[in-house]
Design an enzyme around this catalytic site. Structure first.
Site, PDB file in Angstrom:
ATOM      1  N   TYR A 138       0.845  -1.192   0.000  1.00 48.71           N
ATOM      2  CA  TYR A 138       0.000   0.000   0.000  1.00 48.71           C
ATOM      3  C   TYR A 138       0.883   1.245   0.000  1.00 48.71           C
ATOM      4  O   TYR A 138       0.807   2.093   0.887  1.00 48.71           O
ATOM      5  CB  TYR A 138      -0.922  -0.029   1.212  1.00 48.71           C
ATOM      6  CG  TYR A 138      -2.103   0.934   1.155  1.00 48.71           C
ATOM      7  CD1 TYR A 138      -2.628   1.380  -0.052  1.00 48.71           C
ATOM      8  CD2 TYR A 138      -2.709   1.365   2.324  1.00 48.71           C
ATOM      9  CE1 TYR A 138      -3.704   2.243  -0.091  1.00 48.71           C
ATOM     10  CE2 TYR A 138      -3.787   2.228   2.303  1.00 48.71           C
ATOM     11  CZ  TYR A 138      -4.286   2.669   1.094  1.00 48.71           C
ATOM     12  OH  TYR A 138      -5.350   3.531   1.059  1.00 48.71           O
ATOM     13  N   ASP A 175      10.898  -3.329  10.277  1.00 48.15           N
ATOM     14  CA  ASP A 175      10.010  -2.577   9.386  1.00 48.15           C
ATOM     15  C   ASP A 175       9.065  -1.746  10.249  1.00 48.15           C
ATOM     16  O   ASP A 175       8.169  -2.280  10.911  1.00 48.15           O
ATOM     17  CB  ASP A 175       9.221  -3.548   8.496  1.00 48.15           C
ATOM     18  CG  ASP A 175       8.429  -2.839   7.403  1.00 48.15           C
ATOM     19  OD1 ASP A 175       8.248  -1.609   7.502  1.00 48.15           O
ATOM     20  OD2 ASP A 175       7.974  -3.522   6.474  1.00 48.15           O
ATOM     21  N   GLY A 177       6.036   0.442  10.652  1.00 44.85           N
ATOM     22  CA  GLY A 177       4.832   0.651   9.866  1.00 44.85           C
ATOM     23  C   GLY A 177       4.752  -0.365   8.757  1.00 44.85           C
ATOM     24  O   GLY A 177       4.670  -0.022   7.576  1.00 44.85           O
ATOM     25  N   CYS A 178       4.739  -1.648   9.117  1.00 44.79           N
ATOM     26  CA  CYS A 178       4.940  -2.734   8.150  1.00 44.79           C
ATOM     27  C   CYS A 178       3.730  -3.011   7.278  1.00 44.79           C
ATOM     28  O   CYS A 178       3.831  -3.794   6.324  1.00 44.79           O
ATOM     29  CB  CYS A 178       5.352  -4.006   8.884  1.00 44.79           C
ATOM     30  SG  CYS A 178       4.092  -4.665  10.003  1.00 44.79           S
ATOM     31  N   CYS A 356      -5.647  12.395  -5.501  1.00 43.23           N
ATOM     32  CA  CYS A 356      -4.233  12.153  -5.219  1.00 43.23           C
ATOM     33  C   CYS A 356      -3.469  11.830  -6.505  1.00 43.23           C
ATOM     34  O   CYS A 356      -2.333  12.285  -6.693  1.00 43.23           O
ATOM     35  CB  CYS A 356      -4.072  11.023  -4.208  1.00 43.23           C
ATOM     36  SG  CYS A 356      -4.572  11.471  -2.523  1.00 43.23           S
TER      37      CYS A 356
END
Length: 388
Positions: A138, A175, A177-178, A356
């Site tokens: 993501y 990591d 915020g994996c 975005c």
């Protein structure tokens, strides 16, 4: 803004006058009201100009969610709007409180940090499985080496990160915020490293733990500020946007503390072009609560005296293609989620993905990958694929 202000501040707020003022304003970006091109706006609610003047993108986005206006190609609408820099005119003078909150308050405290997990990441793993690639990456894919689709672009990004970190079998990698564990799974499979990941999303932790239970991958449901172990390598992909300007320095202090003396850290983050830019109020309310994009200078300030910048790489234009691929997947899968989530969610999600995409296409926002070391690598650092 000069085209909107006279009418809205005068007594002449007839539908004709308001429509003409909006038309003159949008014409600066080659956008027509009720035109026939894909990026032309179809206006259904004449209160839109006043809402935009008062609230900027918050008013624009909420009106879209309510059906106050439509456009066939929302991404192209925003590309033109942002490339003409009209966003700097709309609503800036009326958003004082939002700006003061971001500048003076720490909106990313330990207690508030979990809000984005509940509101955004925990809406359903099945939903994200339908939108993302098979590994559930993501963040921005890497299309610059000829990737033909989202799957290839995300694998290329993971491979790029592994090469930049110079991974070797047996290394211990953190990591921060994996997410759903895409990097950890790939790094463990392809490079034989042991990975620990932290996330504030219960759904992400559950999915990743099941997917990678056969690999040396550990998932911890905890805030990054509670990490104490030492690591050979540290990576953070698409999480620094949630750290907040009040916490940038403490984040870098933590990295310095947990990184081995000969270690490397890779920071992958979306970034803003201007230090003074404030968090977008619509995204803050509906998509990423308490988000705060860093500027290049803010990241450099945070690392000053703590870490040595070995490499800095911008491939922000690639996020346009990534977001459009997500949107295509979302639209294709929507019939299976329509009853559960409703039309309001669909319009909100369209606005998020396509606005975005337009912003990255206009180069209003960037994607940076920084590589840091504690004291500078002996002999220097060479980016994978470079000749320098």
């Amino acid at each position: 803004m000069s085209q909107l202000m006279p009418v809205l501040q005068s007594g002449d707020k007839t539908p004709e006058a308001v429509l003409q003022s909006l038309s003159d304003f949008l014409a600066l970006a080659d956008i027509r009201v009720d035109g026939d091109r894909p990026w032309d706006i179809q206006l259904h609610d004449l209160t839109l100009p006043e809402r935009v003047l008062a609230q900027g993108n918050l008013g624009l986005g909420e009106s879209w969610m309510e059906g106050g206006w439509d456009v066939e190609r929302l991404d192209e609408f925003f590309y033109r709007l942002l490339r003409a820099r009209l966003d700097r005119a709309a609503g800036q003078g009326r958003l004082l409180w939002h700006g003061l909150r971001a500048r003076l308050m720490n909106l990313q405290t330990l207690s508030r940090a979990w809000q984005v997990g509940c509101q955004h990441y925990d809406i359903g793993n099945d939903f994200y499985e339908a939108m993302l690639d098979s590994r559930m990456s993501y963040s921005c894919g890497y299309w610059q080496q000829g990737a033909a689709n989202l799957e290839e672009a995300q694998q290329a990004k993971l491979e790029l990160v592994c090469q930049k970190l110079q991974l070797r079998p047996g290394m211990k990698v953190l990591d921060i915020g994996c997410g759903w564990g895409s990097f950890m799974g790939y790094a463990a499979e392809q490079y034989g490293v042991e990975c620990v990941g932290v996330t504030i999303s219960r759904e992400q932790a559950r999915w990743a733990a099941e997917r990678y239970k056969h690999l040396p991958v550990t998932i911890r449901l905890q805030d990054y500020r509670n990490i104490n172990d030492k690591y050979d390598r540290v990576v953070s992909i698409g999480m620094f946007e949630h750290v907040g300007r009040k916490n940038h320095r403490s984040f870098m202090e933590l990295v310095r503390h947990i990184l081995q003396p000969d270690g490397l850290m890779l920071l992958h983050t979306i970034g803003k072009n201007r230090r003074a830019n404030l968090p977008d109020p619509w995204l803050d309310k509906y998509i990423f609560p308490n988000g705060d994009l860093p500027s290049l200078g803010q990241i450099a300030d945070a690392a000053d005296g703590l870490l040595v910048t070995e490499d800095l790489h911008n491939f922000g234009a690639d996020y346009d293609r990534t977001l459009m691929a997500w949107h295509n997947n979302f639209e294709a899968a929507w019939p299976g989620f329509a009853e559960r989530m409703g039309e309001g969610f669909r319009r909100m999600w369209q606005y998020y993905l396509l606005s975005c995409a337009g912003a990255f296409r206009a180069r209003s926002v960037q994607v940076w990958q920084w590589v840091f070391s504690p004291d500078g690598l002996a002999g220097g650092y060479r980016r994978p694929g470079s000749s320098a």
